[in-house]
Scaffold this motif. Sequence first.
Motif, PDB file in Angstrom:
ATOM      1  N   GLU A 306     153.820  18.136 121.804  1.00  0.00           N
ATOM      2  CA  GLU A 306     152.946  18.524 120.699  1.00  0.00           C
ATOM      3  C   GLU A 306     151.506  18.245 121.103  1.00  0.00           C
ATOM      4  O   GLU A 306     151.210  17.191 121.674  1.00  0.00           O
ATOM      5  CB  GLU A 306     153.319  17.733 119.447  1.00  0.00           C
ATOM      6  N   VAL A 307     150.631  19.185 120.835  1.00  0.00           N
ATOM      7  CA  VAL A 307     149.216  19.061 121.193  1.00  0.00           C
ATOM      8  C   VAL A 307     148.391  19.435 119.973  1.00  0.00           C
ATOM      9  O   VAL A 307     148.629  20.466 119.351  1.00  0.00           O
ATOM     10  CB  VAL A 307     148.835  19.983 122.369  1.00  0.00           C
ATOM     11  N   MET A 308     147.425  18.593 119.655  1.00  0.00           N
ATOM     12  CA  MET A 308     146.565  18.863 118.500  1.00  0.00           C
ATOM     13  C   MET A 308     145.201  19.349 118.966  1.00  0.00           C
ATOM     14  O   MET A 308     144.641  18.830 119.935  1.00  0.00           O
ATOM     15  CB  MET A 308     146.413  17.605 117.649  1.00  0.00           C
ATOM     16  N   VAL A 309     144.688  20.369 118.293  1.00  0.00           N
ATOM     17  CA  VAL A 309     143.336  20.864 118.567  1.00  0.00           C
ATOM     18  C   VAL A 309     142.500  20.664 117.314  1.00  0.00           C
ATOM     19  O   VAL A 309     142.949  20.926 116.195  1.00  0.00           O
ATOM     20  CB  VAL A 309     143.340  22.346 118.998  1.00  0.00           C
ATOM     21  N   GLY A 310     141.272  20.150 117.506  1.00  0.00           N
ATOM     22  CA  GLY A 310     140.430  19.780 116.382  1.00  0.00           C
ATOM     23  C   GLY A 310     139.309  20.776 116.158  1.00  0.00           C
ATOM     24  O   GLY A 310     138.641  21.200 117.100  1.00  0.00           O
ATOM     25  N   TYR A 311     139.113  21.140 114.923  1.00  0.00           N
ATOM     26  CA  TYR A 311     138.112  22.133 114.556  1.00  0.00           C
ATOM     27  C   TYR A 311     136.780  21.501 114.150  1.00  0.00           C
ATOM     28  O   TYR A 311     135.735  22.118 114.277  1.00  0.00           O
ATOM     29  CB  TYR A 311     138.635  22.984 113.396  1.00  0.00           C
ATOM     30  N   SER A 312     136.817  20.278 113.653  1.00  0.00           N
ATOM     31  CA  SER A 312     135.622  19.699 113.040  1.00  0.00           C
ATOM     32  C   SER A 312     134.577  19.293 114.064  1.00  0.00           C
ATOM     33  O   SER A 312     133.416  19.711 113.995  1.00  0.00           O
ATOM     34  CB  SER A 312     136.016  18.487 112.192  1.00  0.00           C
ATOM     35  N   ASP A 313     134.963  18.459 115.025  1.00  0.00           N
ATOM     36  CA  ASP A 313     133.975  17.949 115.980  1.00  0.00           C
ATOM     37  C   ASP A 313     133.520  19.024 116.952  1.00  0.00           C
ATOM     38  O   ASP A 313     132.382  19.003 117.414  1.00  0.00           O
ATOM     39  CB  ASP A 313     134.555  16.743 116.726  1.00  0.00           C
TER      40      ASP A 313
END
Length: 648
Positions: A306-313
Amino acid sequence: VPLPVDAAPLRFGSWIGGDRDGNPNVTPEITRRATWMARWVAADLYLRDIESLRMELSTGTAGAELRRIVGDAPEPYRALLRGVRARLVATRAHAAARIEDREAAAPEPEQPLLDVAEFAEPLLICHRSLVETGNARIADGRLTDILRRVAAFGLTLAPLDLRQEAARHTEAVDWIARAFQLGPFECSPEEQRVAMLVRELESGTRTFADLPRNALIPPPVRDVIATFQTAAALPADSLGAYVITMASRPSDVLAVEWLQKLAGTAHRQRVVPLFERIADLERAGDVLDHLFALPWYRGRIEGHQEVMVGYSDSAKDAGRFAAAWALYNAQERIVASGLRHSIRLTLFHGRGGSVGRGGGPTHLAIRSQPPGSIDGRLRVTEQGEMIQAKFGVPDIAVRTMEVYTTATLGATLARAPEPRPEWRAALDQLSARAASSYRAVVYENPEFLEYFRAATPEPELRSIHIGSRPARRAKGDGVEGLRAIPWQFAWTQTRLLLPSWLGVEEALDEAAARGDEGLMKEMYSRWPFFQSTLDLIEMVLAKTDARIAAEYDRRLVPAHLQPLGRALRERLARATSAVLRVTGHREPVEATPVLRRSIDVRNPYVDPINLVQIELLARLRQGHVTPDLTRAFVVTVNGIAAGLRNTG
């Protein structure tokens, strides 16, 4: 054909009480109590279900399997469910005791349910018995509903994800490595870090108990150690993923694996790197390649990552437009890495409520992801006020889950076309120009930070406790250390909504000057990703109001900074014009009249709230700080956010 009763196409998780990413208030004790509170709530809800089911199942006809358990009881289903009810009562009492960190007042006559299979088995026996005796319609009623809840929620309601910043793990591992005389870690090259961690993971026998007694452990390190020890002591199904924020290298993942091993965790949490800054998104594929090439790690993940990608930073780094393209490319590289190493991937999208943090229409967002990035599996966050908006009413909650399901199925079965090379080249240029323009204003203009603090309520937002974490990751006053949520939220309040559009005006105007406007129109009509990106920006532009932003400047901004505000409002007008030229619309969100009508209806109510907030800010900044003024300010903050909705 219905799904099997044990199917769970949708599952829920939470990190409320587990997300310690820079939040000193989320302690190991809070995490422990949060997991047991979830168990208490689950047991209480199931207890109500079982009570209602027992009232319904008064029939005396039962199959042989059920009869072997209850004998000749005149009401066999009620007899079996009586024991289930007693164990749920014991489970609730056990959870209550664990919340208080004490033993139960008196031994329960029944053992608490800590294994979901033990809970599901008597219910499945009842289901099989009803079907066997010709009562399938009864079996498909409340009993099937309960079985589906068991499949989706287990005994924990929602497994708790833990989340912490990579730097905190690095600090802890460095101290532990020195205590074990393994040498320094934090200042070592990445190759040495990985080699040490793999060696310890493959053959090391150390645990936290082997640390030198009476050692002076720094408080941040002590907190990390206590967190892993707490997690190790919890039932395995209480916890979900361990998410590493600001992940940037393979050792960030391996460090968490070693900390779990040191804690003696029997059932280790899956470790999920979160790539969120632009530079980290660009390296994500290489990081995964390195990890997947390690034999120990391949054996550990058993073919799934599982890999998370962040939109905020990423949006705070380079602006929403450039961040969207960086996220698209990062997902392609992540998927390619999985294919190279035959690893199944689940992409976890850290979308916030605002467009600047990845928010927007769910179906459009899912269908515009890169081909192959959604392969029957998708994980997403719903945060803050969006939970209430999307799940607060049962019918809307059902609709929300239908949207997620159909969009995921559609993206899996009918993959989006690959973008043409000339589209990629054009978007590379657009993205680079948008990012440089954004950074020239936000990070390179020496007056910008002072203007930001004067023109928006960001200084006041820090003190009213509306967020789940402190406003800043680290000490210092720059934009770099400010969290993405207050950054977006402050601009939302003034109706300028700057982070969601700044930079796009320069990029699109320069492309038009190069003669590429026809190409951009083609991309908009034929490429779902580009279309969704511009549509979301257009939606933001529809909710901006330069007049309101100008009033904040007039009342709150010093004279020497007002030219910067005027320049930004001029850029806003250019952004609106440039986006409309590409979309072919006469006004923002013209293609979605329901949304246009909704905005037009809401604005007359939001406008006076903005004017009241401006007056309140002026008084507060003059030193007239009273409880009544502060409460009134909080009301205006909530009112504007509610009126702006998915840009709030």
